[in-house]
Design an enzyme around this catalytic site. Structure first.
Site, PDB file in Angstrom:
ATOM      1  N   GLY A  20       0.801  -1.230   0.000  1.00  0.00           N
ATOM      2  CA  GLY A  20       0.000   0.000   0.000  1.00  0.00           C
ATOM      3  C   GLY A  20       0.827   1.271   0.000  1.00  0.00           C
ATOM      4  O   GLY A  20       0.276   2.364  -0.156  1.00  0.00           O
ATOM      5  N   GLY A  21       2.141   1.143   0.202  1.00  0.00           N
ATOM      6  CA  GLY A  21       3.015   2.316   0.067  1.00  0.00           C
ATOM      7  C   GLY A  21       2.750   3.394   1.104  1.00  0.00           C
ATOM      8  O   GLY A  21       2.123   3.169   2.142  1.00  0.00           O
ATOM      9  N   THR A 126       8.735   3.998  -6.850  1.00  0.00           N
ATOM     10  CA  THR A 126       9.312   3.995  -5.499  1.00  0.00           C
ATOM     11  C   THR A 126       8.876   5.196  -4.666  1.00  0.00           C
ATOM     12  O   THR A 126       9.279   5.321  -3.511  1.00  0.00           O
ATOM     13  CB  THR A 126      10.845   3.949  -5.582  1.00  0.00           C
ATOM     14  OG1 THR A 126      11.271   4.879  -6.578  1.00  0.00           O
ATOM     15  CG2 THR A 126      11.336   2.568  -5.925  1.00  0.00           C
ATOM     16  N   GLY A 165       1.885  23.571   4.261  1.00  0.00           N
ATOM     17  CA  GLY A 165       1.328  22.889   3.085  1.00  0.00           C
ATOM     18  C   GLY A 165       0.331  21.822   3.525  1.00  0.00           C
ATOM     19  O   GLY A 165      -0.256  21.901   4.611  1.00  0.00           O
ATOM     20  N   TYR A 166       0.135  20.829   2.663  1.00  0.00           N
ATOM     21  CA  TYR A 166      -0.856  19.784   2.915  1.00  0.00           C
ATOM     22  C   TYR A 166      -0.646  19.087   4.262  1.00  0.00           C
ATOM     23  O   TYR A 166      -1.554  19.007   5.082  1.00  0.00           O
ATOM     24  CB  TYR A 166      -0.768  18.717   1.811  1.00  0.00           C
ATOM     25  CG  TYR A 166      -1.423  19.090   0.519  1.00  0.00           C
ATOM     26  CD1 TYR A 166      -0.917  20.100  -0.282  1.00  0.00           C
ATOM     27  CD2 TYR A 166      -2.539  18.417   0.069  1.00  0.00           C
ATOM     28  CE1 TYR A 166      -1.519  20.418  -1.490  1.00  0.00           C
ATOM     29  CE2 TYR A 166      -3.153  18.726  -1.134  1.00  0.00           C
ATOM     30  CZ  TYR A 166      -2.637  19.728  -1.906  1.00  0.00           C
ATOM     31  OH  TYR A 166      -3.231  20.044  -3.097  1.00  0.00           O
ATOM     32  N   GLY A 168       1.414  19.793   6.827  1.00  0.00           N
ATOM     33  CA  GLY A 168       1.462  20.678   7.989  1.00  0.00           C
ATOM     34  C   GLY A 168       0.073  21.062   8.459  1.00  0.00           C
ATOM     35  O   GLY A 168      -0.222  21.040   9.659  1.00  0.00           O
ATOM     36  N   GLU A 170      -2.986  19.574   7.668  1.00  0.00           N
ATOM     37  CA  GLU A 170      -3.844  18.453   8.082  1.00  0.00           C
ATOM     38  C   GLU A 170      -3.427  17.913   9.445  1.00  0.00           C
ATOM     39  O   GLU A 170      -4.245  17.768  10.350  1.00  0.00           O
ATOM     40  CB  GLU A 170      -3.803  17.331   7.037  1.00  0.00           C
ATOM     41  CG  GLU A 170      -4.521  17.694   5.745  1.00  0.00           C
ATOM     42  CD  GLU A 170      -4.589  16.560   4.726  1.00  0.00           C
ATOM     43  OE1 GLU A 170      -5.267  16.752   3.714  1.00  0.00           O
ATOM     44  OE2 GLU A 170      -3.950  15.493   4.931  1.00  0.00           O
ATOM     45  N   HIS A 428     -32.488  19.019  -4.698  1.00  0.00           N
ATOM     46  CA  HIS A 428     -32.642  20.057  -3.684  1.00  0.00           C
ATOM     47  C   HIS A 428     -33.205  19.441  -2.419  1.00  0.00           C
ATOM     48  O   HIS A 428     -34.137  18.638  -2.513  1.00  0.00           O
ATOM     49  CB  HIS A 428     -33.608  21.140  -4.200  1.00  0.00           C
ATOM     50  CG  HIS A 428     -33.867  22.209  -3.191  1.00  0.00           C
ATOM     51  ND1 HIS A 428     -32.936  23.183  -2.899  1.00  0.00           N
ATOM     52  CD2 HIS A 428     -34.932  22.449  -2.376  1.00  0.00           C
ATOM     53  CE1 HIS A 428     -33.417  23.991  -1.977  1.00  0.00           C
ATOM     54  NE2 HIS A 428     -34.626  23.560  -1.639  1.00  0.00           N
TER      55      HIS A 428
END
Ligand code: NAD
Length: 449
Positions: A20-21, A126, A165-166, A168, A170, A428
């Protein structure tokens, strides 16, 4: 798996004990499990009195929260193992390095070596590794990367995050919600440089309201590990007087770099570019016939779903089919609360390319379902070509933005216009109605604002 479905005989060499890396083991999946649990914690802690629901004391069981995350990960990694078997892909447990363009030497996890020859293709996938800062050693205990941030034994008192960034944002949110003071130190003058600036400013405002603190245009020059705490040295990005911050944990989240160490690329004549990426041409072909590369190890957004796209297209190409990809329609989602999701171009990119465009916006405060749900933060913003009306970009900050963005992705995949969105009936009351409303606003036909 796709290569096997296309009739190839496939071996997948992986040295990690689970498949799954990065995404599944130490990335997307565990972080989203923690984000979900901590969002529930924050919501319940804030109280549900508005809904007429009274709650007794709210208690945090961090061990259970982390255990649940681990169970989500192990369930899915076992699932991938099962899927490989089902698709007749052999998992070779070990580390591979090139011996020749068509041959890999594998140091097996259980000891010993094995040589594998490919008569068709070798595909390098990789991935990437955390980018390090000089002089700041990651020990995954007090100075951590995304990996350490998924399993802290206790909630830090003060977590300093290097990089807005992403990762940091989250993971900063995860620990802030559980009670940590979180300070994000960012080199640039705003969060997530790739994001549409208007949306980034909105997100910043909301994150500050939640309690995160930010230091912009600031760089970290060192982290001194003292017995009791960490002493962090800061400097203005453009130079100037230094200062210090004290914290008990530092998260290094300044990006990721392609991972090619130990692969022996030099033995086959593949030279990474200045950013360490493997150069590829159409069809993910490296300079060496028969060697292909995909995902974080090549150019393009470092996102799991981009890698999946690459991988499938690559093996389809090897099988003689179409191998082209369009990264412009790859969506990006930040799983903060609210989420931010985008696809296509930002306003800044369109301005830089001198493209004439129109903007349509719709705030969730005007969306009836958001009102029902009691969460009216954010907006939907669409960008379309001024002449053709073709959708060029969509940016959503708001509840479930990561789910909603796919309507815009699909529209762009089909070369759709904002008029197409307005002619599409939306149920709706639902949050995705905001896409139709933003499209109507863009065409000057707004109905609900
Ligand atoms: P990023 O590129 O998203 O953000 C890194 C941030 O660090 C940038 O804002 C940059 O300006 C800042 N920075 C760089 N050097 C600095 C320094 N010395 N001091 C202070 N700030 C500095 O990288 P990330 O957050 O580490 O994430 C890595 C990769 O993982 C990204 O490519 C991202 O796409 C991916 N990721 C995606 C998701 C998602 O899809 N939701 C979640 C996590 C990670």
């Amino acid at each position: 798996m796709r290569a096997s479905q296309l009739g190839m005989s496939v071996a997948c060499i992986e040295r990690r004990p689970t498949l799954g890396g990065t995404c599944l083991n130490v990335g997307c999946i565990p972080s989203k499990a923690l984000l979900h649990s901590t969002e529930l914690f924050a919501e319940v802690s804030e109280g549900l009195e508005e809904h007429g629901i009274g709650i007794g004391g709210v208690a945090l069981n961090l061990c259970q929260l982390i255990r649940r995350k681990d169970e989500v990960v192990s369930g899915l990694t076992k699932g991938v193992e099962h899927l490989l078997k089902k698709n007749k892909v052999e998992w070779v447990k070990g580390s591979a390095s090139f011996e020749a363009p068509d041959r890999l030497a594998i140091e097996l996890g259980e000891g010993g070596t094995r040589s594998l020859t490919a008569n068709k293709a070798i595909l390098v996938a990789t991935g990437s590794d955390v980018a390090r800062l000089p002089g700041i050693e990651i020990d995954e205990c007090r100075v951590i990367s995304n990996t350490g941030a998924l399993s802290l034994a206790k909630v830090p008192e003060h977590l300093v995050v290097i990089g807005g960034g992403y990762i940091g944002l989250e993971l900063g949110c995860v620990w802030q919600r559980l009670g940590a003071k979180v300070t994000v130190v960012e080199f640039l003058d705003g969060i997530v440089p790739s994001m549409d600036r208007e949306i980034a400013r909105q997100l910043l405002k909301l994150l500050k309201q939640q309690g995160l603190e930010f230091r912009f245009q600031t760089k970290v020059t060192g982290v001194e590990k003292r017995e009791e705490d960490l002493l962090i040295s800061l400097e203005p990005a453009q130079g100037g007087p230094a200062e210090t911050l004290m914290a008990d944990v530092v998260l290094v989240a300044v990006g990721r770099r392609p991972y090619t160490e130990g692969l022996g690329l030099e033995r086959v004549g593949i030279a990474p570019d200045e950013k360490g990426r493997i150069p590829v041409s159409l069809g993910f072909k490296t300079v060496v016939p028969g060697i292909f590369a995909i995902g974080d190890v090549i150019a393009g957004p470092m996102l799991a779903h981009k890698t999946t796209l690459d991988g499938v297209r690559c093996v389809e190409g090897i099988a003689g089919r179409y191998a082209g990809v369009d990264y412009n329609t790859v969506p990006a989602v930040i799983y903060t609360s609210p989420e931010v999701a985008s696809v296509g171009k930002t306003e800044e990119e369109l301005n830089a390319a001198s493209v004439e465009y129109k903007v349509g916006k719709f705030p969730f405060s005007a969306n009836s379902r958001a009102r029902c749900n009691g969460d009216t933060r954010g907006l939907t913003k669409l960008l379309a070509d001024a002449k053709t009306d073709r959708l060029l970009g969509a940016h959503i900050i708001g509840p479930d933005a990561g789910t909603m963005i796919h309507e815009a992705v699909l529209a762009m995949e089909f070369g759709g216009t904002t008029e197409d969105l307005t002619l599409t009936t939306h149920a709706h009351p639902t949050l995705p109605e905001s896409l139709k409303e933003a499209a109507l606003a863009l065409l000057g036909q707004g109905l609900h604002i």
